[in-house]
Design an enzyme around this catalytic site. Structure first.
Site, PDB file in Angstrom:
ATOM      1  N   ASP A 407       0.851  -1.175   0.000  1.00  0.00           N
ATOM      2  CA  ASP A 407       0.000   0.000   0.000  1.00  0.00           C
ATOM      3  C   ASP A 407       0.898   1.240   0.000  1.00  0.00           C
ATOM      4  O   ASP A 407       2.054   1.171   0.425  1.00  0.00           O
ATOM      5  CB  ASP A 407      -0.890  -0.025   1.250  1.00  0.00           C
ATOM      6  CG  ASP A 407      -1.730   1.220   1.384  1.00  0.00           C
ATOM      7  OD1 ASP A 407      -2.253   1.696   0.366  1.00  0.00           O
ATOM      8  OD2 ASP A 407      -1.852   1.721   2.516  1.00  0.00           O
ATOM      9  N   LYS A 408       0.393   2.345  -0.507  1.00  0.00           N
ATOM     10  CA  LYS A 408       1.196   3.570  -0.509  1.00  0.00           C
ATOM     11  C   LYS A 408       0.901   4.442   0.709  1.00  0.00           C
ATOM     12  O   LYS A 408       1.769   4.682   1.542  1.00  0.00           O
ATOM     13  CB  LYS A 408       0.971   4.391  -1.785  1.00  0.00           C
ATOM     14  CG  LYS A 408       1.810   5.682  -1.824  1.00  0.00           C
ATOM     15  CD  LYS A 408       1.560   6.487  -3.059  1.00  0.00           C
ATOM     16  CE  LYS A 408       0.260   7.245  -2.991  1.00  0.00           C
ATOM     17  NZ  LYS A 408       0.289   8.384  -2.056  1.00  0.00           N
ATOM     18  N   THR A 409      -0.335   4.905   0.816  1.00  0.00           N
ATOM     19  CA  THR A 409      -0.677   5.859   1.862  1.00  0.00           C
ATOM     20  C   THR A 409      -0.590   5.203   3.230  1.00  0.00           C
ATOM     21  O   THR A 409      -1.273   4.224   3.508  1.00  0.00           O
ATOM     22  CB  THR A 409      -2.097   6.410   1.635  1.00  0.00           C
ATOM     23  OG1 THR A 409      -2.166   6.983   0.336  1.00  0.00           O
ATOM     24  CG2 THR A 409      -2.427   7.458   2.681  1.00  0.00           C
ATOM     25  N   PHE A 552     -19.775  11.045   1.548  1.00  0.00           N
ATOM     26  CA  PHE A 552     -18.814  10.341   0.693  1.00  0.00           C
ATOM     27  C   PHE A 552     -19.028   8.837   0.811  1.00  0.00           C
ATOM     28  O   PHE A 552     -19.341   8.312   1.873  1.00  0.00           O
ATOM     29  CB  PHE A 552     -17.395  10.698   1.117  1.00  0.00           C
ATOM     30  CG  PHE A 552     -16.339   9.850   0.464  1.00  0.00           C
ATOM     31  CD1 PHE A 552     -15.828  10.199  -0.771  1.00  0.00           C
ATOM     32  CD2 PHE A 552     -15.856   8.703   1.071  1.00  0.00           C
ATOM     33  CE1 PHE A 552     -14.866   9.435  -1.387  1.00  0.00           C
ATOM     34  CE2 PHE A 552     -14.895   7.935   0.463  1.00  0.00           C
ATOM     35  CZ  PHE A 552     -14.395   8.295  -0.762  1.00  0.00           C
ATOM     36  N   LYS A 574     -17.081  18.733  -3.095  1.00  0.00           N
ATOM     37  CA  LYS A 574     -15.656  18.490  -3.317  1.00  0.00           C
ATOM     38  C   LYS A 574     -15.470  17.008  -3.628  1.00  0.00           C
ATOM     39  O   LYS A 574     -16.193  16.148  -3.110  1.00  0.00           O
ATOM     40  CB  LYS A 574     -14.818  18.893  -2.107  1.00  0.00           C
ATOM     41  CG  LYS A 574     -15.062  18.063  -0.853  1.00  0.00           C
ATOM     42  CD  LYS A 574     -14.187  18.538   0.292  1.00  0.00           C
ATOM     43  CE  LYS A 574     -14.428  17.669   1.541  1.00  0.00           C
ATOM     44  NZ  LYS A 574     -13.643  18.122   2.693  1.00  0.00           N
ATOM     45  N   GLY A 689      -4.512   4.576  -4.455  1.00  0.00           N
ATOM     46  CA  GLY A 689      -5.738   5.129  -5.004  1.00  0.00           C
ATOM     47  C   GLY A 689      -5.505   6.378  -5.814  1.00  0.00           C
ATOM     48  O   GLY A 689      -6.451   6.966  -6.337  1.00  0.00           O
ATOM     49  N   ASP A 690      -4.265   6.824  -5.945  1.00  0.00           N
ATOM     50  CA  ASP A 690      -3.967   8.038  -6.702  1.00  0.00           C
ATOM     51  C   ASP A 690      -4.087   7.789  -8.201  1.00  0.00           C
ATOM     52  O   ASP A 690      -4.070   6.666  -8.668  1.00  0.00           O
ATOM     53  CB  ASP A 690      -2.546   8.513  -6.387  1.00  0.00           C
ATOM     54  CG  ASP A 690      -2.396   8.935  -4.942  1.00  0.00           C
ATOM     55  OD1 ASP A 690      -3.383   9.440  -4.393  1.00  0.00           O
ATOM     56  OD2 ASP A 690      -1.303   8.739  -4.393  1.00  0.00           O
TER      57      ASP A 690
END
Length: 1279
Positions: A407-409, A552, A574, A689-690
Site C-alpha cells: 500500500d502507498k498511503t 462520501f 468536493k 488510489g492516486d
C-alpha cells in the site's frame, strides 16, 4: 415468515420482544456464554491424540509401533519407536494444553464480566454469561458492551453516544452512534424502560461489522433500524455517562464472534517441498524393504534352509523350502520397514517448529526494528514499538520473497497530510518564484513562511510560503473567500475543545488537513449541530442552516452539503477531479482548462488533489428534492441505490471554484529500502488510489522508477480487440529489446513497470470484468491504481493501463498475455501462474484482504488503526524495517533452515543405512547393527541439540553486511540453498557416509583381537564401535557446517558426545541394558581410536577439500563477503571505510494526465449530523487564542545552494575492488579499488587475485560481485 425456515434450522430473520423472555425463549437464541477453547479435562487426552494422529507422520509411526508389537515381524523392541513417538506427542500435547488453558482463562474472564440488566423493572447486576436476547441492559462510561445491542437512550443529547472499537477493528478513534428520537425520550427512567415492549425484526446473525438492517415495531408505528443504532460486543463506551439498549445478538451470534473464525493456514514453500521429500523417502524406504524381501527369499531358499538347526523357522512358516522362504521374505518386508523407519525422521517436524519458534524471538527482540514515539501518557518518556512475529510458521519464507505488494498511503508515506498548494479561479498559489528566472524555487524548512499570527485560531505548526494567497484574502477576493468557505463548510469533521484549544476529529487525515487550512487562512470551523454549521470568516461569525449532507462513499468519490443562509440555498461539493469535471456546467471552458493544467502540475509533484465546486438551488426545487430524498432514506429495500440516484440528480451543472493539493510525505528510509530490495532481486508493486501522474511521481521519488526505462507503453483500448492488439505489439517490442540486450549481457532481463487503473468495485464495468469480485487484494475500495517495478537498475519498460483496458486485460482470455507483457501483474495472477513467494504490506482495513491473500502478510501500525496488524503474520511500525526483516532475519532464517535440513537428512541417512549394509551379512534377517536404545534416542538426545543450535543461531554473514550487500538475498529468491538436487546431495552424502561408517570398522574388527588375545568380532561390540564413531562423525560434520559459534553451539556440539557416553553408561549399567560393558571394552582398545581416526579422515578430508576448492576457485558472493568480514575485523584499526554515493534518478519531464485525488476512505458523520437533533453542547464557548504579534520563523537571509542540480541521495554504493556495482560489467581491479578504497592491497589480492583472474571468475559466476548499500537520510541540494 418466522425466524426459522420451515425446512431447516437455518435462521433467516430474527424477531425479538424487549422485556419478554417467554416470547424470545421459543426461538432458542444463543445465550451470551462464549467458548473458544477446544478441550476439557475429560476429553483432552482422547481428543488431542485424535487430532495429532490425523497428521500423516504421527499416524505412520503409530502403525510402525503396532507392527513392532508383533513378535514374528519385529526384530526391534517397541521402545525404539515408542520413545520418540511419545516424546513428540507429549511436547505437542503440552503446547496444545497451554494454548487451550489460555483460552479457558480468557473465556472465563469475559464470561464473568458484570453488567446491569433490567429484570422485573429493577436493575440487577448479572455476569455476562447470563444475559439473554431481549434483555435491556445499562452500560456506563468506560465499560465493555456485553452483547450486540440496539441503542435505546443515552446520557448525551438526543441519544448520541461514543464508542471505541479497538477490539473489533483496531481503531482507537471514537465513533458516534445514535438511537431513534422516539426511544431517546425514555431516558434512564427504569419504569418507562421496563415497560418498553417494542418488537424488533432484523437480519439473521452475520459477520458484517458495518451493516445492520431491521425494523422496530412500537406503539403502532414502525421505524427503520441501521448500523448507526447498533452497539457491538467488544466495543467500549467512551465520553458517555450511561446508555440503555436491548440485546439483539448474544454469545456466538454476535458480530465479534462471527468474525473470529479460523485464520487461513499458510504454509511455506519449504513445508511443501518437505512433504514431497518425505513422500519420496517413504517410497525409497519401501524400495529398500522390497529389495531386502527379495534378497531374503533368495538367501533362505539357497542357504538359510540348510541351517534350520541353528536358525529354526517359526511354527507359522511352512516347512517346504519355497513356501517357507516366501513367507519369511514377506514377514521380513515389515521387519525392515520397522528397522529402516528412522530414514523418515519423526523428530523433523518438531525440530522445525522449535527452530521457527526460536527465530521468532530473535525478530521480536531486535532493537534495530523498534520505533520510538512520544508516550501519550507521559510526554517526557518514549514508547517503543517493536517488530513482532505474529506467526512462527513463515520465518524462512521471509528469505524467499520475490514480489512485494505494498500500500502507498500510510505504508510508504506518513499519512500525515499538509496543505501545500491550491488553484483558485485559474490562479495557482503555493509556489515561490525566482525573481530572476521566473522559475519555481524549491521550498525548504529554512525559508520564512507566511505570517498568519493575526488569526486568533491559527496553528503554529501550519506552514504556507506564498504570500500572494494571503494578499488576495486581505483584498477580499471573492473567489478566494468562497474557496476557503467551502473548505470550512463541506466536511464531516467533529469539533472538540481540549484544554481550552479547538481541535478537530476527522475521518481521514486528508479532510482534517483541508479544514485546518481553511482555519489558518481565517475561515474557522467553530461548531455544528444537526441543523447548523457555524464558522468564523475573517473574524465574522457565520451560521448556516444545514439542510442535507450527501456523504462520501467508495462509488461517489465526492461529498456535498446543502446549506441555507440569508434565504439562499447553496450546494458545496468536493471530490475527485474525474468525478467533478463530469458534472460541471457548460460555459467555463477556460477555467476548466487552466485548473486542469494546475491539477496535472500538482500530480506531477506527487500531491493528492481534490476539485471544489458550487451550485445555487431554487427553493421549490429543493423542497421537492428533499421530499424524494426522505422517501429514499426511509426505504426498507434498496436504500443505498435509491439515495445514489437522488444524489446524482442534484449534483449536476456545478460551477468550478478551484482545486486543492495536499502533500503526504514519504516515511524516512523508504527510497533506500526500495533500492536495497531492488538490488536483492525483489520486485515491488505499490498499490495506491492516486491517479496516474501522482502514482508515477511517487514511484520516482521512492526509487521505484528510474530514468533508465526504455519506454512508457500505454494501453488505452476501449474494446477487447484493441487491448489484445496493443498487448501483443508491446510484447514484441519487449522481446526485441531483450534480444538486443542479451547480445551484450547474457544474464540481463527486461524489467516491466506497471501502472493500472481499476474501476470501483461496484461499477458496471468492474462487475462485467469480475462478477464474483469480493474486494480481495486486487480491488481497492477507492479504485485501484497499481504501480510495479521489478527492481532492476538496468533499462526496462513502464506499462500504463487505463481502467477500460484493465477490464479486458483481466479477462481470462487475455490474462496470460497480460502476464507475459507485464512480467507479473496481479497478486492472484502471480500466485496462480508463477511459483513465487509474495509478501503484502499495508496499514489499513482496505489492505486486510491483500495481507491475507499473500504468502506473507505484514501490517504497519500507522495512522489508520490496527486492522492490518491484527490480520498480519508480521507487524512493524515503519516500512524501512522491512529491509532488515527480509535481508537480515528473512535471509538468516532461510539460510539456517536450509542448512538444518541438509544436515538433518545427512545424519539420518548415515545412521539408518548402516542397517542396510549390515543386512548383506546377516542373511537379510532384519537384525539391527545398533543397540535398540541407541536407535530410540539417536535423534531425540544424541544429535538433536546441536542441529537446533545451528538452526537458531547460525549465520554466514553478520547483519551489517547482509544489508550492505543486498545481492546476498538472491539465493533465497531463486531457492538455491535447499531444493530437490540439494536434498539428493545430502542423501547421497549420508549414503556414502553410512558405507564408510560400516565397512571401515567391519574391516578393522573382522579378525581383530584385544591385547589379551580375545576376539573382538562380535555383534554387540561391533555395533557399539559403529555407533560411537557415528556420533563423532556427525559431530565433526556439524562443526564444519557451523559458521557462527555461540555459547549454545559450543555447549550443544561438544556436549553431544559427552551426552552419548553418559546415557550409554547409565542405560547399560543403571538400567541393566543388553550392551553392558561393550562401550568400556571399546574405549579400552587402541584399535578403536585408530579406526575412529581413519573413518574421520576418510569422511571429512573430501568434504574439507571440496569446500576449499569451491570457496577458492568458484567463490560465491557470501564467501567473498564472509572473507572480507573476517579481514575487516583484523584490520579494523587500519582501515578507513570510504563509500561512493549512489545517486537516484530524477524525473524531469512526464506526460500530464488527470491528477490524483485525496479523500476519506470511509463514510463520514453525515448521517448522524443530519439526524435532526443537537449532538453536543457548542464546543466553542471558549475564548479564542489571542493573536501573536509575529510568527517565529527562520532567518530571512538564509542562503540556499545553487552549485549542484536538485537531487536526492539514497545511500552509498561500495564495490569490492574488481567488481562493478551492477554485478554485470567486467571487473577492473585497479579502477574499482581506487574508487572504493575498502581494504588494503593485501585484501584485494586475496579476494580478487589478479585482474584477469577476476575476469575469469566473473564469467563463471555472474552474481559474485559485491554491491553494498549503506542507508542514510536523503540529502537535498537546492537550486
Amino acid at each position: 415468515m418466522g425466524p426459522l425456515a420451515s425446512d431447516s434450522n437455518i435462521e433467516t430473520e430474527r424477531r425479538i420482544r424487549a422485556n419478554n423472555p417467554s416470547f424470545n425463549a421459543q426461538f432458542r437464541y444463543a445465550k451470551n456464554f462464549i467458548k473458544t477453547s477446544k478441550y476439557t479435562v475429560i476429553n483432552f487426552v482422547p481428543y488431542n491424540l485424535f487430532e495429532q494422529f490425523q497428521r500423516l507422520a504421527n499416524f505412520y509411526f503409530l502403525v510402525l509401533l503396532v507392527l513392532q508389537l508383533i513378535p514374528v515381524i519385529s526384530s526391534l523392541t517397541p521402545i525404539t519407536t515408542a520413545v520418540p513417538l511419545i516424546g513428540v506427542l507429549m511436547v505437542t500435547a503440552i503446547k496444545d494444553a497451554y494454548d487451550d488453558y489460555q483460552r479457558h482463562r480468557s473465556d472465563s474472564q469475559v464470561n464473568k464480566r458484570k453488567s446491569k440488566v433490567l429484570r422485573d423493572g429493577e436493575l440487577r447486576e448479572e455476569i455476562w454469561s447470563k444475559v439473554v436476547v431481549g434483555d435491556v441492559i445499562r452500560m456506563e462510561n468506560d465499560q465493555f458492551v456485553a452483547a450486540d445491542i440496539l441503542l435505546l437512550s443515552s446520557s448525551e443529547p438526543n441519544g448520541l453516544c461514543y464508542i471505541e472499537t479497538s477490539e473489533l477493528d483496531g481503531e482507537s478513534n471514537l465513533k458516534c452512534k445514535q438511537c431513534l428520537p422516539e426511544t431517546a425520550e425514555l431516558g434512564q427512567d427504569a419504569a418507562m424502560i421496563g415497560a418498553f415492549d417494542g418488537e424488533i425484526v432484523c437480519e439473521a446473525p452475520n459477520n458484517q461489522l458495518n451493516k445492520f438492517e431491521g425494523t422496530l415495531f412500537w406503539e403502532g408505528e414502525k421505524y427503520p433500524l441501521d448500523n448507526d443504532k447498533l452497539l457491538l460486543r467488544g466495543c467500549i463506551l467512551r465520553n458517555t455517562s450511561w446508555c440503555y439498549g436491548v440485546v439483539v445478538f448474544a454469545g456466538r451470534d454476535t458480530k465479534l464472534m462471527q468474525n473470529s473464525g479460523k485464520t487461513k493456514f499458510k504454509r511455506t514453500s519449504i513445508d511443501r517441498l518437505l512433504n514431497f521429500i518425505i513422500l519420496g523417502i517413504v517410497f525409497f524406504l519401501l524400495s529398500m524393504c522390497l529389495f531386502c524381501t527379495v534378497a531374503c527369499g533368495i538367501w533362505e531358499t539357497m542357504i538359510g534352509q540348510n541351517f534350520r538347526v541353528y536358525l529354526p523357522w517359526d511354527s507359522l512358516v511352512p516347512t517346504d523350502s519355497v513356501g517357507g522362504s516366501t513367507v519369511i521374505a514377506l514377514l521380513v518386508f515389515f521387519s525392515y520397514a520397522i528397522v529402516l523407519n528412522t530414514v523418515v525422521p519423526i523428530s523433523l517436524y518438531v525440530s522445525v517448529e522449535v527452530i521457527r519458534f526460536g527465530q521468532s524471538f530473535l525478530i521480536n527482540w531486535d532493537d534495530r526494528m523498534a520505533y520510538e514515539t512520544p508516550d501519550p501518557r507521559d510526554p517526557n518518556k518514549t514508547k517503543r514499538t517493536f517488530a513482532k512475529a505474529r506467526t512462527t510458521t513463515l520465518n524462512e519464507e521471509l528469505g524467499q520473497v520475490e514480489y512485494i505488494f505494498s500500500d502507498k498511503t500510510g505504508t510508504l508515506t506518513r499519512n500525515i497530510m499538509a496543505f501545500n498548494k491550491c488553484s483558485i479561479n485559474g490562479q495557482t498559489y503555493g509556489e515561490i518564484l525566482d525573481p530572476r528566472t521566473g522559475e519555481p524555487v524549491e521550498i525548504t524548512e529554512g525559508m520564512r513562511s507566511v505570517d498568519l499570527s493575526q488569526n486568533p485560531y491559527y496553528e503554529p505548526s501550519f506552514k504556507f510560503y506564498d504570500s500572494a494567497l494571503t494578499d488576495a484574502l486581505k483584498s477580499r477576493d471573492k473567489n478566494c473567500q468562497e474557496f476557503f468557505r467551502l473548505l470550512a463548510l463541506c466536511h464531516t469533521v467533529m469539533p472538540e475543545v481540549k484544554n481550552g484549544k479547538l481541535e478537530y476529529q476527522a475521518q481521514s487525515p486528508d479532510e482534517g488537513a483541508l479544514v485546518s487550512a481553511a482555519r489558518n487562512f481565517g475561515f474557522v470551523f467553530l461548531s455544528r449541530t444537526p441543523n447548523s454549521i457555524t464558522i468564523s470568516a475573517n473574524g465574522n461569525e457565520e451560521t448556516y442552516e444545514l439542510l442535507c449532507i450527501l456523504d462520501f462513499n467508495n462509488v461517489r468519490k465526492r461529498m456535498s452539503v446543502i446549506l441555507r443562509r440569508d434565504g439562499k440555498i447553496r450546494l458545496y461539493c468536493k471530490g475527485a477531479d474525474s468525478i467533478i469535471y463530469e458534472r460541471l456546467r457548460k460555459g467555463q471552458d477556460a477555467l476548466n482548462f487552466h485548473t486542469q493544467e494546475h491539477l496535472n502540475k500538482f500530480a506531477g509533484e506527487g500531491l493528492r488533489t481534490l476539485c471544489l465546486a458550487v451550485k445555487d438551488l431554487e427553493e421549490p426545487y429543493f423542497q421537492d428534492w428533499k421530499r424524494r430524498h426522505h422517501e429514499a432514506a426511509t426505504a426498507m429495500t434498496n436504500r443505498d441505490e435509491k439515495l445514489h440516484e437522488i444524489y446524482e440528480e442534484v449534483e449536476k451543472n456545478l460551477t468550478l471554484i478551484g482545486a486543492t493539493a495536499i502533500e503526504d510525505k514519504l516515511q524516512d528510509g523508504v527510497p533506500q529500502t526500495i533500492a536495497s530490495l531492488a538490488l536483492a532481486d525483489i520486485k515491488l508493486w505499490v498499490l495506491t488510489g492516486d491517479k496516474q501522474e501522482t502514482a508515477i511521481n511517487i514511484g520516482y521519488s521512492c526509487q521505484l522508477l528510474t530514468d533508465d526505462l526504455v519506454d512508457v507503453l500505454i494501453v488505452d483500448g476501449q474494446a477487447a480487440s484493441e487491448v489484445e492488439s496493443q498487448l501483443r505489439n508491446y510484447l514484441e517490442d519487449i522481446r526485441a529489446v531483450s534480444s538486443a540486450a542479451s547480445v551484450s549481457h547474457a544474464d540481463n532481463h527486461t524489467s516491466v513497470s506497471v501502472v493500472s487503473f481499476r474501476y470501483p468495485p461496484n461499477s458496471l464495468n468492474a462487475k462485467r470484468a469480475n462478477p464474483n469480485d469480493d474486494g480481495s487484494a486486487a480491488g481497492n475500495t477507492m479504485g485501484l491504481d497499481t504501480l510495479s517495478e521489478d527492481g532492476e537498475t538496468t533499462s526496462g519498460f513502464a506499462l500504463v493501463i487505463n481502467g477500460h483496458s484493465l477490464v479486458w486485460a483481466l479477462n481470462p482470455k487475455f490474462e496470460k498475455l497480460f502476464l507475459d507483457v507485464a512480467t507479473r501483474y496481479n497478486l492472484d495472477l502471480v500466485k496462480r501462474h508463477m511459483k513465487a513467494v509474495t509478501l503484502a504490506i499495508g496499514d489499513g482495513a482496505n489492505d486486510v484482504s491483500m495481507i491475507k491473500t499473500a504468502h506473507i502478510g505484514v501490517g504497519i501500525s500507522g495512522q489508520e488503526g490496527m486492522q492490518a496488524v491484527l490480520s498480519s503474520d508480521y507487524s512493524m511500525a515503519q516500512f524501512r524495517y522491512l529491509e532488515r526483516l527480509l535481508l537480515v532475519h528473512g535471509r538468516w532464517s532461510y539460510y539456517r533452515m536450509c542448512k538444518f535440513l541438509r544436515y538433518f537428512f545427512y545424519k539420518n541417512f548415515a545412521f539408518t543405512l548402516c542397517h542396510f549394509w549390515f543386512a548383506f551379512f546377516v542373511g537379510f534377517s532384519a537384525q539391527t547393527v545398533f543397540d535398540p536404545m541407541f536407535i530410540a534416542v539417536y535423534n531425540l538426545f544424541y544429535t538433536s541439540m546441536p542441529v537446533l543450535a545451528l538452526g537458531i543461531f547460525d549465520q554466514d554473514v553478520d547483519a551489517r553486511n547482509s544489508m550492505a550487500y543486498p545481492k546476498l538475498y538472491t539465493p533465497g529468491v531463486h531457492n538455491t540453498l535447499f531444493n530437490k538436487p540439494q536434498f539428493l546431495r545430502s542423501a547421497f552424502h549420508g549414503f556414502v557416509a553410512s558405507g564408510v561408517l560400516f565397512f571401515i570398522p567391519y574391516g578393522a574388527y573382522y579378525t581383530a583381537v584385544d591385547q589379551h588375545g580375545r576376539g573382538m568380532a562380535d555383534h554387540q561390540l561391533f555395533g557399539t564401535v559403529v555407533a560411537s564413531i557415528l556420533v563423532l562423525v556427525v559431530t565433526v560434520q556439524i562443526c564444519l557446517d557451523t559458521s557462527y559459534w555461540t555459547v549454545f553451539n559450543h555447549v550443544t556440539i561438544w556436549g553431544s558426545p559427552v551426552m552419548y557416553l553418559i546415557a550409554q553408561f547409565f542405560y547399560n549399567y543403571a538400567l541393566g541394558g543388553d550392551y553392558v560393558g561393550t562401550l568400556v571394552k571399546t574405549l579400552e582398545e587402541p584399535l578403536f581410536y585408530f579406526t575412529c581416526m581413519l573413518t574421520l579422515v576418510v569422511l571429512m578430508v573430501p568434504v574439507v577439500a571440496w569446500r576449499f576448492y569451491w570457496v577458492d576457485v568458484h567463490p560465491t558472493l557470501a564467501d567473498k563477503v564472509r572473507y572480507k568480514q573476517r579481514l575487516e575485523a583484523k584490520l579494523a584499526s587500519k582501515r578507513s571505510h570510504r563509500t561512493m554515493r549512489r545517486t537516484p534518478s530524477a524525473r524531469r519531464s512526464r506526460r500530464s494526465v488527470r491528477s490524483g485525488y485525496a479523500f476519506a476512505h470511509q463514510e463520514g458523520y453525515g448521517r448522524l449530523i443530519t439526524s435532526g437533533k443537537i449532538m453536543r453542547p457548542n464546543p466553542l464557548q471558549v475564548q479564542p487564542r489571542p493573536a501573536r504579534n509575529q510568527l517565529q520563523t527562520g532567518p530571512s537571509n538564509q542562503k540556499t545552494s545553487s552549485s549542484a542540480p536538485n537531487q536526492t541521495t539514497t545511500g552509498h554504493m561500495t564495490n569490492l575492488p574488481g567488481y562493478a556495482s551492477d554485478d554485470l560489467s567486467v571487473p577492473n581491479a585497479t579502477a574499482a579499488a581506487a574508487a572504493a578504497g575498502l581494504v588494503s592491497n593485501s585484501i584485494n589480492q586475496v579476494v580478487n587475485g589478479s585482474s584477469s583472474g577476476g575476469r575469469k571468475r566473473k564469467k563463471q559466476e555472474p552474481s559474485i560481485g559485491l554491491t553494498t548499500v549503506h542507508p542514510q537520510p536523503p540529502s537535498t541540494v537546492d537550486v
